[in-house]
Design an enzyme around this catalytic site. Structure first.
Site, PDB file in Angstrom:
ATOM      1  N   ASP A  92       0.793  -1.231   0.000  1.00 22.94           N
ATOM      2  CA  ASP A  92       0.000   0.000   0.000  1.00 22.94           C
ATOM      3  C   ASP A  92       0.828   1.285   0.000  1.00 22.94           C
ATOM      4  OD1 ASP A  92       1.036  -0.331   2.519  1.00 22.94           O
ATOM      5  OD2 ASP A  92      -0.862  -0.284   3.597  1.00 22.94           O
ATOM      6  N   HIS A  93       2.010   1.252   0.618  1.00 25.05           N
ATOM      7  CA  HIS A  93       2.757   2.492   0.803  1.00 25.05           C
ATOM      8  C   HIS A  93       3.514   2.949  -0.444  1.00 25.05           C
ATOM      9  CE1 HIS A  93       1.837   1.981   5.011  1.00 25.05           C
ATOM     10  NE2 HIS A  93       2.510   3.062   5.330  1.00 25.05           N
ATOM     11  N   ASP A 157       3.567  -0.848  11.732  1.00 29.36           N
ATOM     12  CA  ASP A 157       3.078   0.445  11.285  1.00 29.36           C
ATOM     13  C   ASP A 157       2.404   1.098  12.485  1.00 29.36           C
ATOM     14  OD1 ASP A 157       2.283   1.901   8.429  1.00 29.36           O
ATOM     15  OD2 ASP A 157       0.972   2.384  10.114  1.00 29.36           O
ATOM     16  N   ARG A 445      -1.706  12.509  10.057  1.00 26.36           N
ATOM     17  CA  ARG A 445      -0.387  13.022  10.409  1.00 26.36           C
ATOM     18  C   ARG A 445      -0.102  14.256   9.562  1.00 26.36           C
ATOM     19  NH1 ARG A 445       3.279   7.981  11.591  1.00 26.36           N
ATOM     20  NH2 ARG A 445       2.331   8.082  13.656  1.00 26.36           N
ATOM     21  N   SER A 641       6.215   7.553  13.155  1.00 24.89           N
ATOM     22  CA  SER A 641       6.166   6.261  12.487  1.00 24.89           C
ATOM     23  C   SER A 641       6.905   5.162  13.253  1.00 24.89           C
ATOM     24  CB  SER A 641       6.785   6.432  11.105  1.00 24.89           C
ATOM     25  OG  SER A 641       7.274   5.214  10.622  1.00 24.89           O
ATOM     26  N   ARG A 643       8.860   3.153  11.609  1.00 20.31           N
ATOM     27  CA  ARG A 643       9.967   2.752  10.730  1.00 20.31           C
ATOM     28  C   ARG A 643      11.271   2.608  11.510  1.00 20.31           C
ATOM     29  NH1 ARG A 643       9.273   8.597   7.973  1.00 20.31           N
ATOM     30  NH2 ARG A 643       7.188   7.737   7.857  1.00 20.31           N
TER      31      ARG A 643
END
Ligand code: MIC
Ligand code: SF4
Length: 748
Positions: A92-93, A157, A445, A641, A643
C-alpha cells in the site's frame, strides 16, 4: 482470522480473567482482560503498570510494503521455515499518487516490481498471506478481514491501533518485533498505564468521530499517550459506528499511545456481519461480558484507570488541527481568527479525503452528502479534491452507490486504494518547492514535509465532511457550521449538516480482492532478491559490543525541537530504498534541525570542521575514520512512524548512544533492538550543556543494570569536564541485546 482460533481464545478467557481478578484483588478493564489473556505465562508474569515488562503471545502480525521489507529481512535471519503466527503483508505504501487510480497502479507495479516480487515470494515461502498492490491500505484491510474483539495483534506500522475500532488491542511496533513474533518468540512491551475516556451524549450535526480524537490530541498532546493504553467506554461510545471507532483508535497513534480500543458493542457486531463474519459476531455476542470492562469499572472508572477524561459528545464541536503538528487543535469555528493572527495563507491549495484513518462507507457518504448539496446549488470545488479509498471493497461500493460519480462531478480525482499523498507519495505540480501553501485533509499526520515533501506546506487535519465543505470555499476563513459562501447567483449559500448511513444498505460490493494465500509447500519457493538490486540488500549482522566504555565521542547531531521519524528518516521518495540499508541511510536526519546552526539536515564535521555537508556525509566520513558518534535530542524524540530505519541508519553509520529529553515508545524500542543505547537526561536542562565541539564519554557500561543511572561526561574544548546523570529503561534482556550488538544477534 479463523473463527475456531477466536473461539479457543474466548473459551480460555473466563478462567484466566478469574485468576487475574483474584491476583489483582479487583475488577478488570478491557485492556487488562486482553493483556492477561495473552500473557505468555500469567503466573510468572509480573504486573505493574509503567514498570513491568510484559511477555505476550499475539494472535496476528501485519506488515506493509515499506516497513515490511526490513521485518522480513530480519525474520529471514532467524532461519525459520514458516511463520509461527498468522501474518499478512499489504502492498500500500509504495503506490505514488499522480494521475488517478488506473495509471498510478500500473506505474507502481512496474516501478516497484523488484520489491513486490521479494515480498510476494517471501510471503509464499514462509506462510504469509499476501495482499497485492491495489487491494487496500493495511489498516482498512485488517479491519475488514482480521480484526476481532478481544484479540491482540502487532503491526509494523504506527497506525495499527485502527483495529481497536473492533475491540482489538492492536499495537504498532518496529519490524524487528514483528520478525521475532513471526519466528515464534513472545512479544515484549512495557506494562502500559491506562487512560479511560468516558463518552456521554451523542454526536450530531457536523460533529463526527474524527472530532473526538482531534479534540483529544489538543488536550493530551503528542506525548500524552506514551506507554499508555487509551480505553473508550460509556453510553456515548455505544452511539459510534465501528469504523468511527476505528478512526479514533487509528489516530491515537498521534498521542503516542501504545494502543486505543473500544468495548465490544452492537455496532461492532453489525460491522463483522457486513464484512462476512457473522460467525465471529455471534461468538463475540456469546462472550460479550469478557469483551467489555467489568461493571465495577464502568461504575467507578477513576478507581481503575490512571487517568479519566469525560467527553460529552452532544457538546463536542467539529475540530481541525495543524499546521505541522496534530496537537495544534481548535474548534473549526475558531480557525479563521487564528489563521489571521498567525498570518498563515488562507487559500486552500488542495483538499484530500480518505486514507487509512477516514475511508469508511459512513465517511464517504457524509462527504458526498456535502458535495451533493453544493452541486445542487451550482457550486464547483475551488481546490483539487483527491479521494483515497482505503480498500477495494470501499472503492467498489462507493462506485456502485454513485458516491464516486458525485466526487467526480465536483472535479475530484479518485486515487488508488493506497497510502499515496498521506505518506508523501504525491507528485504535485501546482505549487513550487518551498512555496508556502495550505492543504486540508482527513488524514492523521501532518508533520512538515510529510504529504508532498515540502516543509513549506501547511497541512491541516479534520473530518472528511469538513474537508469537503472547505473545498467549496477554498479558504480556511470559512466555518462550514456557522458560515456561508457566495452561491453562483451571489446569494449566500449555507450547507446543512452532513448525513450518511454507517453501513451500505445493499451490503459491500466486491471487486478483485487481491489476496494470495501462501504456498502449500514453501520449501520449493525461492525468495527473490536480485544480487545487484539498489532496492533490496540482505542484512549483515551489526558488530557486537566490544566490552569497552564509549570515550570521547563527537556529537554528529544535536536536534532542536520536534524530531519525528519523518525528520530522522524521511519517507516520500526515500520509500524507494526501504529494503536497502546502505542506500536509505543517505536520508539520515535530513529533516532534523541542527541545534548548533538552526539549519535542517546539515552539520559540521566534528573532526575536519568542514561545513555544508549532510549528516550522512559527515557520518560516512567519521565511519571511514573509525570514529563512532552520538546524538543529542529534544522532547518526544522519534515520535510518529514505526519505521526502524530511523534506528538502523544511525546504527549502521556509527551511532552508539542517543541522549534525549524524552522518547516516543516505538522508537525507543527500535533503538534498543538495533543495539544503540537510548538514554534520557535525569535533568532535562542538561540538554543545554552540549556544545558543538564537545566530546562525550559514557562510562561504567560493563555494570549496566536495569534501573541504574549511567554517567555521561562532557569534555569541553578547553579541557574542562562536566559529568551528568542519565537514565535508561533497559531490562536485563535488553541489556543482552545491547551487548550482542542487536536483538537479532542475541536471538541467534
Ligand atoms: C506513517 O503513517 O507514518 C507510515 C508511513 O504508515 C509509517 C510506516 C512507515 O514509515 O512505513 C507508520 O506509521 O509506522
Ligand atoms: Fe498509509 Fe497514511 Fe495510513 Fe500510514 S497513515 S498507513 S501512510 S494511509
Amino acid at each position: 482470522m479463523a473463527a475456531d482460533q477466536i473461539k479457543r481464545l474466548y473459551e480460555s478467557m473466563p478462567a484466566r480473567l478469574e485468576r487475574a481478578r483474584g491476583r489483582f484483588g479487583r475488577a478488570l478493564t478491557l485492556a487488562e482482560k486482553i493483556l492477561v489473556s495473552h500473557a505468555d505465562n500469567f503466573d510468572k508474569q509480573e504486573w505493574s503498570r509503567g514498570k513491568a515488562q510484559l511477555r505476550l503471545r499475539v494472535d496476528r502480525v501485519a506488515l506493509q510494503d515499506a516497513t515490511g521489507q526490513m521485518a522480513l529481512l530480519q525474520f529471514m535471519q532467524a532461519g525459520k521455515k514458516q511463520v509461527a503466527v498468522p501474518s499478512t503483508v499489504h502492498c500500500d505504501h509504495l503506490i505514488r499518487a499522480q494521475s488517478g487510480a488506473r495509471e498510478d497502479m500500473e506505474r507502481a507495479i512496474s516501478e516497484n516490481r523488484e520489491v513486490y516480487n521479494f515480498l510476494h515470494s517471501a510471503s509464499k515461502k514462509y506462510g504469509i498471506g499476501f495482499w497485492k498492490p491495489g487491494a487496500g491500505i493495511i489498516h482498512q484491510v485488517v479491519l475488514e478481514n482480521y480484526a476481532f474483539p478481544g484479540g491482540l495483534m502487532i503491526g509494523a506500522d504506527s497506525h495499527t491501533p485502527n483495529a481497536g475500532g473492533l475491540g482489538m488491542a492492536a499495537i504498532g511496533v518496529g519490524g524487528a518485533d514483528c520478525g521475532e513474533a513471526m519466528a515464534g518468540l513472545a512479544w515484549e512491551v512495557l506494562d502500559p498505564k491506562l487512560i479511560g475516556i468516558r463518552l456521554t451524549g451523542k454526536l450530531s450535526g457536523w460533529s463526527s468521530a474524527k472530532d473526538i480524537i482531534t479534540y483529544l490530541c489538543g488536550l493530551l498532546t503528542v506525548k500524552g499517550g506514551t506507554n499508555k493504553i487509551i480505553e473508550y467506554f460509556g453510553p456515548g461510545a455505544e452511539t459510534i459506528s465501528a469504523t468511527g471507532k476505528g478512526t479514533i483508535c487509528n489516530m491515537g497513534a498521534e498521542l503516542g499511545a501504545t494502543t486505543s480500543l473500544f468495548h465490544f458493542d452492537d455496532h461492532m457486531a453489525a460491522y463483522l456481519r457486513a464484512t462476512d463474519r457473522g460467525d465471529q459476531a455471534a461468538l463475540a455476542e456469546a462472550h460479550r461480558m469478557h469483551l467489555v470492562g467489568d461493571p465495577e469499572v464502568l461504575a467507578d472508572p477513576k478507581k481503575y484507570f490512571d487517568e479519566v477524561v469525560e467527553i460529552n459528545l452532544s457538546e463536542l464541536e467539529p475540530h481541525i488541527v495543524g499546521p505541522h503538528s496534530p496537537d495544534r487543535a481548535r474548534p473549526v469555528s475558531r480557525l479563521a481568527a487564528e489563521v489571521k493572527k498567525e498570518g498563515w495563507p488562507t487559500a486552500i491549495k488542495a483538499s484530500l479525503i480518505g486514507s487509512c484513518t477516514n475511508s469508511s462507507y459512513e465517511d464517504m457518504r457524509r462527504a458526498a452528502h456535502i458535495a451533493t448539496q453544493a452541486l445542487k446549488a451550482g457550486l464547483k470545488a475551488k481546490t483539487p479534491f483527491l479521494v483515497t479509498p482505503g480498500s477495494e471493497r470501499i472503492y467498489q461500493t462507493i462506485k456502485r452507490d454513485g458516491i464516486m460519480s458525485t466526487f467526480e462531478q465536483i472535479g475530484g480525482t479518485v486515487l488508488a486504494n493506497a497510502c499515496g499523498p498521506c505518506i508523501g507519495q504525491w507528485k504535485r505540480s501546482d505549487v513550487g518547492t518551498n512555496e508556502v501553501n495550505t492543504i486540508v485533509s482527513s488524514f492523521n499526520r501532518n508533520f512538515p514535509g510529510r504529504n508532498d515533501g515540502s516543509a513549506a506546506t501547511m497541512s491541516f487535519l479534520t473530518s472528511p465532511e469538513i474537508v469537503t465543505a472547505l473545498a467549496f470555499a477554498g479558504t480556511l476563513e470559512f466555518d462550514p457550521v456557522n458560515g456561508t459562501i457566495p452561491g453562483p447567483d451571489g446569494r449566500p449559500f449555507r450547507f446543512t449538516a452532513p448525513e450518511g448511513e454507517e453501513l451500505p444498505t445493499r451490503g459491500f460490493a466486491k471487486g478483485e480482492e487481491g489476496f494470495e494465500a501462501p504456498a502449500a509447500d514453501g520449501d520449493r519457493i525461492e525468495v527473490q532478491i536480485p544480487p545487484d538490486s539498489e532496492r533490496l540488500q540482505l542484512l549483515q549482522p551489526f558488530p557486537r559490543w566490544d566490552g569497552r566504555d564509549f570515550t570521547a565521542l563527537p556529537i554528529l547531531v544535536k536536534t532542536k525541537g520536534k524530531t519525528t521519524t519523518d525528520h530522522i528518516s524521511p519517507a516520500g521518495t526515500w520509500l524507494r530504498y526501504r529494503g536497502h540499508l546502505d542506500k536509505i541511510s543517505d536520508n539520515m536526519f535530513l529533516g532534523a534541525v541542527n541545534a548548533f546552526t538552526g539549519e535542517a539536515g546539515k552539520g559540521i564535521n566534528p573532526v575536519t570542521g568542514e561545513t555544508g555537508k549532510t549528516f550522512t556525509q559527515v557520518a560516512r566520513d567519521l565511519k571511514a575514520r573509525g570514529i563512532s558518534w552520538i546524538v543529542i535530542g529534544d522532547e518526544n524524540y522519534g515520535e510518529g512512524s514505526s519505521r526502524e530505519h530511523a534506528a538502523m541508519s544511525p546504527r549502521y553509520l556509527g551511532a552508539k548512544v542517543v541522549i534525549v529529553k524524552s522518547f516516543a515508545r516505538i522508537h525507543e524500542t527500535n533503538l534498543k533492538k538495533q543495539g544503540i543505547l537510548p538514554l534520557t537526561f535525569a535533568d532535562p536542562k542538561d540538554y543545554d550543556q552540549f556544545e558543538r565541539s564537545d566530546r562525550v564519554s559514557v562510562t561504567g557500561l560493563a555494570l549496566l543494570a536495569p534501573g541504574k543511572p549511567v554517567e555521561v561526561t562532557i569534555q569541553k574544548a578547553d579541557g574542562q569536564t562536566v559529568t551528568i546523570k542519565c537514565l535508561h529503561t533497559l531490562t536485563e534482556e535488553q541489556i543482552g541485546w545491547f551487548k550482542a550488538g542487536s536483538a537479532l544477534n542475541a536471538l541467534k
